[in-house]
Write an enzyme that holds these catalytic residues in place. Structure first.
Site, PDB file in Angstrom:
ATOM      1  N   HIS A 112       0.824  -1.211   0.000  1.00 33.85           N
ATOM      2  CA  HIS A 112       0.000   0.000   0.000  1.00 33.85           C
ATOM      3  C   HIS A 112       0.862   1.268   0.000  1.00 33.85           C
ATOM      4  O   HIS A 112       2.058   1.236   0.319  1.00 33.85           O
ATOM      5  CB  HIS A 112      -0.927   0.000   1.224  1.00 33.85           C
ATOM      6  CG  HIS A 112      -0.180  -0.015   2.537  1.00 33.85           C
ATOM      7  ND1 HIS A 112       0.446   1.092   3.058  1.00 33.85           N
ATOM      8  CD2 HIS A 112       0.022  -1.017   3.425  1.00 33.85           C
ATOM      9  CE1 HIS A 112       1.013   0.792   4.204  1.00 33.85           C
ATOM     10  NE2 HIS A 112       0.786  -0.488   4.464  1.00 33.85           N
ATOM     11  N   GLU A 188      -2.173  -7.369   7.956  1.00 34.45           N
ATOM     12  CA  GLU A 188      -0.845  -7.177   8.537  1.00 34.45           C
ATOM     13  C   GLU A 188      -0.736  -7.935   9.860  1.00 34.45           C
ATOM     14  O   GLU A 188      -1.746  -8.335  10.460  1.00 34.45           O
ATOM     15  CB  GLU A 188      -0.591  -5.671   8.747  1.00 34.45           C
ATOM     16  CG  GLU A 188       0.778  -5.306   9.313  1.00 34.45           C
ATOM     17  CD  GLU A 188       1.932  -5.772   8.444  1.00 34.45           C
ATOM     18  OE1 GLU A 188       2.070  -6.997   8.258  1.00 34.45           O
ATOM     19  OE2 GLU A 188       2.731  -4.916   7.996  1.00 34.45           O
TER      20      GLU A 188
END
Length: 313
Positions: A112, A188
């Site tokens: 990202h 994550e």
């Protein structure tokens, strides 16, 4: 009417300009008084000339053969599609899905864009408290432009906000027809009490625990949980989900720790090798997977599109 093109200056023009009065003389055998010696020298010269001509003809034949071989080969292909891998990756790694798949696949993975907590040097983990900055949004646009010519069958993304926002800019911004699939397995690492804490603060107030995470991440744990080992388990799960999806070309948007685990899992590297690879915000990595489910890393952490326009993968 045929146009005449001027020729470069020749030796004739040099003669006319007075630079030289040279004339090409035919080759003459050296003047040797003894007739027997002269015959030997002439024979040697002629033999050398014949050998040189034979060598030249042989070289030309070999060159033509090489040219024919080259012309018979297929035209070069882009890094996105580099040909069959049935032989080149045989046994290179273990199958990532435990069984064969209908066709070879290309998996494009990217991290990202930069976030508020990246800039503040805060530990993000699985928290939703971080979001893309203006610069991070611009990075996502650059990724979208770099991948504009790629044909994807589907997109897989972490559902955490910073990854989801990146995905929306890339996938939905291009008007892709296929829906994006959000996988919890791409989230994550969950870092518990460290999430939201500045790295300098964690290094000062929790020196031993933070040092373990930075230097021996596979040993880091809290409340009986080992975050890195969990990430590796989820990376293996994500690989299987993606490879079993319909289609041959897939885009994956996720996070730094997950990308590291994704890379290590594909290359059969253990969790202790976690920090042997690194990925940047907006960095693109490409895997090709053969029909056995074995992966080959063809490109890693490409970031040229972050700095230059008109970069396509």
């Amino acid at each position: 009417m045929t146009q005449l093109h001027s020729r470069p200056a020749s030796s004739a023009s040099m003669l006319r300009s007075g630079h030289a009065s040279l004339k090409h003389k035919p080759f003459a055998s050296p003047k040797i008084k003894h007739p027997g010696v002269q015959r030997c020298v002439c024979q040697a010269i002629h033999a050398q000339t014949d050998t040189s001509q034979q060598t030249t003809h042989s070289d030309k034949r070999q060159q033509m053969t090489r040219q024919e071989e080259v012309s018979a080969q297929p035209a070069p292909r882009s890094p996105f599609n580099t040909g069959s891998m049935d032989i080149t990756t045989a046994g290179a790694t273990a199958s990532l899905c435990g069984h064969s798949i209908p066709a070879e696949k290309t998996i494009v993975i990217l991290r990202h864009g930069i976030t508020t907590w990246n800039e503040e040097q805060r530990i993000q983990g699985s928290s939703e408290g971080s979001e893309l900055t203006i610069h991070g949004q611009a990075q996502a646009v650059r990724c979208r432009n770099a991948l504009a010519h790629m044909q994807f069958d589907s997109c897989f993304s972490s559902p955490i906000r910073r990854a989801r926002s990146t995905t929306e800019i890339i996938w939905q911004g291009q008007g892709r027809d296929s829906p994006c699939i959000y996988l919890d397995s791409l989230k994550e690492a969950h870092l518990g009490w460290m999430e939201g804490m500045k790295q300098a603060e964690a290094a000062t107030n929790h020196r031993e625990e933070f040092a373990t995470w930075r230097e021996r991440p596979a040993e880091f744990n809290f409340d009986g949980r080992y975050p890195l080992l969990e990430v590796f388990d989820r990376a293996a799960e994500a690989w299987k989900e993606i490879l079993e999806a319909p289609g041959s070309n897939h885009l994956v948007v996720t996070h730094k720790s997950m990308m590291r685990a994704f890379l290590c899992t594909a290359l059969a590297l253990p969790p202790t090798s976690f920090r042997a690879v690194d990925v940047h915000n907006g960095g693109v990595s490409i895997f090709r997977v053969n029909k056995r489910g074995e992966a080959m890393l063809t490109n890693m952490n490409m970031t040229s599109h972050m700095h230059h326009d008109d970069i396509y993968y």
